[in-house]
Scaffold this active site. Structure first.
Site, PDB file in Angstrom:
ATOM      1  N   VAL A  41       0.892  -1.029  -0.130  1.00 24.28           N
ATOM      2  CA  VAL A  41      -0.018  -0.066   0.053  1.00 24.28           C
ATOM      3  C   VAL A  41       0.847   1.098   0.071  1.00 24.28           C
ATOM      4  O   VAL A  41       1.881   1.128   0.703  1.00 24.28           O
ATOM      5  CB  VAL A  41      -0.797  -0.070   1.216  1.00 24.28           C
ATOM      6  CG1 VAL A  41      -1.667   1.256   1.585  1.00 24.28           C
ATOM      7  CG2 VAL A  41      -2.048  -0.889   1.122  1.00 24.28           C
ATOM      8  N   GLU A 122      12.263  -4.809  15.721  1.00 22.01           N
ATOM      9  CA  GLU A 122      13.613  -4.650  15.743  1.00 22.01           C
ATOM     10  C   GLU A 122      14.095  -3.469  14.819  1.00 22.01           C
ATOM     11  O   GLU A 122      15.134  -2.695  15.261  1.00 22.01           O
ATOM     12  CB  GLU A 122      14.437  -5.917  15.113  1.00 22.01           C
ATOM     13  CG  GLU A 122      15.978  -6.113  15.149  1.00 22.01           C
ATOM     14  CD  GLU A 122      16.331  -6.107  16.613  1.00 22.01           C
ATOM     15  OE1 GLU A 122      16.182  -7.030  17.354  1.00 22.01           O
ATOM     16  OE2 GLU A 122      16.925  -5.008  16.887  1.00 22.01           O
ATOM     17  N   GLY A 127      18.581   0.786  13.194  1.00 20.58           N
ATOM     18  CA  GLY A 127      18.575   0.202  11.682  1.00 20.58           C
ATOM     19  C   GLY A 127      19.034  -1.353  11.636  1.00 20.58           C
ATOM     20  O   GLY A 127      18.277  -2.156  12.389  1.00 20.58           O
ATOM     21  N   ILE A 129      21.414  -3.011  13.286  1.00 14.42           N
ATOM     22  CA  ILE A 129      21.966  -3.547  14.539  1.00 14.42           C
ATOM     23  C   ILE A 129      20.716  -4.179  15.396  1.00 14.42           C
ATOM     24  O   ILE A 129      19.826  -3.668  15.726  1.00 14.42           O
ATOM     25  CB  ILE A 129      22.729  -2.659  15.477  1.00 14.42           C
ATOM     26  CG1 ILE A 129      23.505  -1.806  14.713  1.00 14.42           C
ATOM     27  CG2 ILE A 129      23.153  -3.322  16.534  1.00 14.42           C
ATOM     28  CD1 ILE A 129      24.190  -0.431  15.373  1.00 14.42           C
ATOM     29  N   LYS A 198      14.026   6.456  19.800  1.00 11.63           N
ATOM     30  CA  LYS A 198      14.601   5.084  20.038  1.00 11.63           C
ATOM     31  C   LYS A 198      15.088   4.780  21.370  1.00 11.63           C
ATOM     32  O   LYS A 198      14.908   3.717  22.112  1.00 11.63           O
ATOM     33  CB  LYS A 198      16.052   5.211  19.050  1.00 11.63           C
ATOM     34  CG  LYS A 198      15.624   5.176  17.544  1.00 11.63           C
ATOM     35  CD  LYS A 198      16.487   5.643  16.579  1.00 11.63           C
ATOM     36  CE  LYS A 198      16.054   5.449  15.203  1.00 11.63           C
ATOM     37  NZ  LYS A 198      17.202   6.066  14.247  1.00 11.63           N
TER      38      LYS A 198
HETATM   39  N1  HSE Z   1      16.459   8.776   9.895  1.00 13.54           N
HETATM   40  C1  HSE Z   1      16.915   7.635  10.645  1.00 13.54           C
HETATM   41  C2  HSE Z   1      18.512   7.793  11.099  1.00 13.54           C
HETATM   42  C3  HSE Z   1      16.667   6.336   9.970  1.00 13.54           C
HETATM   43  O1  HSE Z   1      18.928   8.553  10.305  1.00 13.54           O
HETATM   44  O2  HSE Z   1      18.979   7.102  11.807  1.00 13.54           O
HETATM   45  C4  HSE Z   1      16.892   5.269  10.880  1.00 13.54           C
HETATM   46  O3  HSE Z   1      16.052   5.135  11.994  1.00 13.54           O
END
Ligand code: HSE
Length: 421
Positions: A41, A122, A127, A129, A198
């Site tokens: 989508v 995850e 990213g 890791i 995060k």
């Molecule tokens: N915009 C984020 C970064 C992408 O630059 O780390 C990954 O979460």
């Protein structure tokens, strides 16, 4: 066969489709069954995505399709995505998401709605890791003492270019966007919010703490200029956007801000789009994780690992790491003005008699002692930039001192400050 529907076929979604198709043999062998992307989508159907799965612009085409087992949510945003994920769960589908902004606000509600439905996330932190798995499964025997890391690839890419090549902020932001690192709204990256999202996810898994972005200290890299880079190089520091969680006694501090870090530290050597996370557990000691923090394939690698776990039917860990609330160890979130660290301060002033002595009086009144000092003359010689670092002091005191210094007539702009770690 496991059928996957993808909501949001952008940089990451395209990589998910491509990896599922090109690595089909290894993925099937590892999952024990074939995993097939069957539908996508998108918002704008006119844009060519380069994927050979049917696309529509209606999420219900995935949510109402009973043959789809796993919904991959890559649409971004907070509330709309939350509604879509809840609907997918209510229809009995498993969910995999990379959406840290949604999780920063709604992770506990999702854990509750999911009940026994698996939710993989995850890809939401660092990213490629596998830091969620490391923290939730690998380190689950430990009290977590600290988590310190570089968790925004865009900012790290930009700061590395600014430090090493003297490239200007705007030029390098454009490059990070073109490389597919930045968020749809890049102010989330450069303002520190993406890293904070995060951090909040990791803080839940490490400490069971339900904090929101508004509850913690978040500063971005927007104010870092050539003088700061000059001072950092002069005193052998690198500048990094740091993400920090630290437990002391019954309190935890959570903060995101640029920091000066000695070039000798391992984390100071993490350059470009790479991320690194150091986790200290009370029994294991320090563990370090390093890898690409942004980009299509790196993030898709984490998304697909979650899909494979769901296909294997091994995903029975509690989503946020705790089956039961800690009863004797309720942690308090520290106020940001209770932080103790060293600081670097930049002040633009009129270059005249008495300026330095007034500034040092104000610092003395707040019990702040200067560590090192540099003065840079401006071209006009009417103004100068004062750059100095302090010994360790309390955040409240440095904030007071900066406020009082800013009121002096000889100060041109509100002083700028970077913490030193
Ligand atoms: N915009 C984020 C970064 C992408 O630059 O780390 C990954 O979460």
């Amino acid at each position: 066969m496991i059928k996957v529907g993808i909501i949001g076929v952008g940089t990451v979604g395209t990589s998910v489709v491509e990896i599922l198709q090109k690595n089909r043999d290894i993925i099937t062998a590892r999952a024990g069954k074939e995993i097939k992307p069957v539908f996508g989508v998108v918002k704008n159907l006119a844009k060519n995505r380069g994927v050979d799965i049917p696309l529509s612009d209606n999420v219900d085409d995935i949510l109402n399709d009973e043959s789809i087992d796993i919904v991959v949510e890559l649409m971004g945003g907070v509330d709309e995505a939350f509604e879509v994920v809840k609907k997918a769960l209510s229809k009995g589908k498993a969910v995999v998401t990379a959406n840290k902004a949604m999780l920063a606000y709604h992770r506990y509600e999702l854990q509750h709605s999911a009940n026994r439905q698996p939710i993989g996330f995850e890809a939401s932190v660092a990213g490629g890791i596998p830091i969620i798995k490391a923290l939730r499964e690998g380190l689950s025997a430990n009290h977590i003492e600290s988590i310190k890391g570089i968790m925004n690839g865009t900012c790290n890419y930009m700061l590395t270019k600014m430090m090493n090549d003297g490239v200007e902020f705007d030029e390098i932001l454009k490059e990070a966007q073109e490389l597919g690192y930045a968020e749809a709204d890049p102010s989330f990256d450069i303002g520190g919010y993406d890293a904070a999202h995060k951090l909040l996810i990791l803080a839940s898994i490490a400490y069971g703490i339900d904090a929101k972005p508004e509850d913690i200290l978040i500063e971005g890299i927007e104010n870092i200029n050539k003088e700061d880079i000059f001072f950092a190089n002069e005193f052998d520091y690198n500048i990094k956007l740091l993400t920090i969680a630290k437990k002391s006694g019954n309190s935890v501090e959570l903060r995101v801000h640029p920091a000066l870090i000695s070039k000798k530290e391992m984390i100071a050597k993490v350059d470009g789009v790479m991320n690194a996370v150091s986790v200290v557990g009370d029994r294991v000691g320090e563990t370090m994780y390093y890898g690409p923090g942004a980009g299509g394939d790196a993030t898709a690698s984490a998304v697909i690992a979650d899909i494979i776990d769901i296909a294997r039917d091994v995903n029975n860990s509690p989503m946020l790491g705790f089956k039961k609330i800690l009863e004797n160890d309720i942690l308090r979130l520290k106020n940001s003005d209770e932080i103790f660290t060293k600081y670097y301060v930049r002040i633009e002033v009129e270059d005249k008699i008495g300026v330095l002595s007034q500034i040092s009086t104000i610092l003395g009144e707040e019990s702040i002692s200067i560590g090192s000092f540099l003065q840079k003359q401006s071209k006009s010689s009417k103004y100068a930039t004062l750059l100095f670092s302090t010994h360790e002091c309390c955040e409240k005191n440095i904030q007071n001192a900066i406020k009082n210094i800013s009121k002096c007539k000889f100060v041109k702009n509100y002083p700028s400050m970077i913490r030193i770690e």
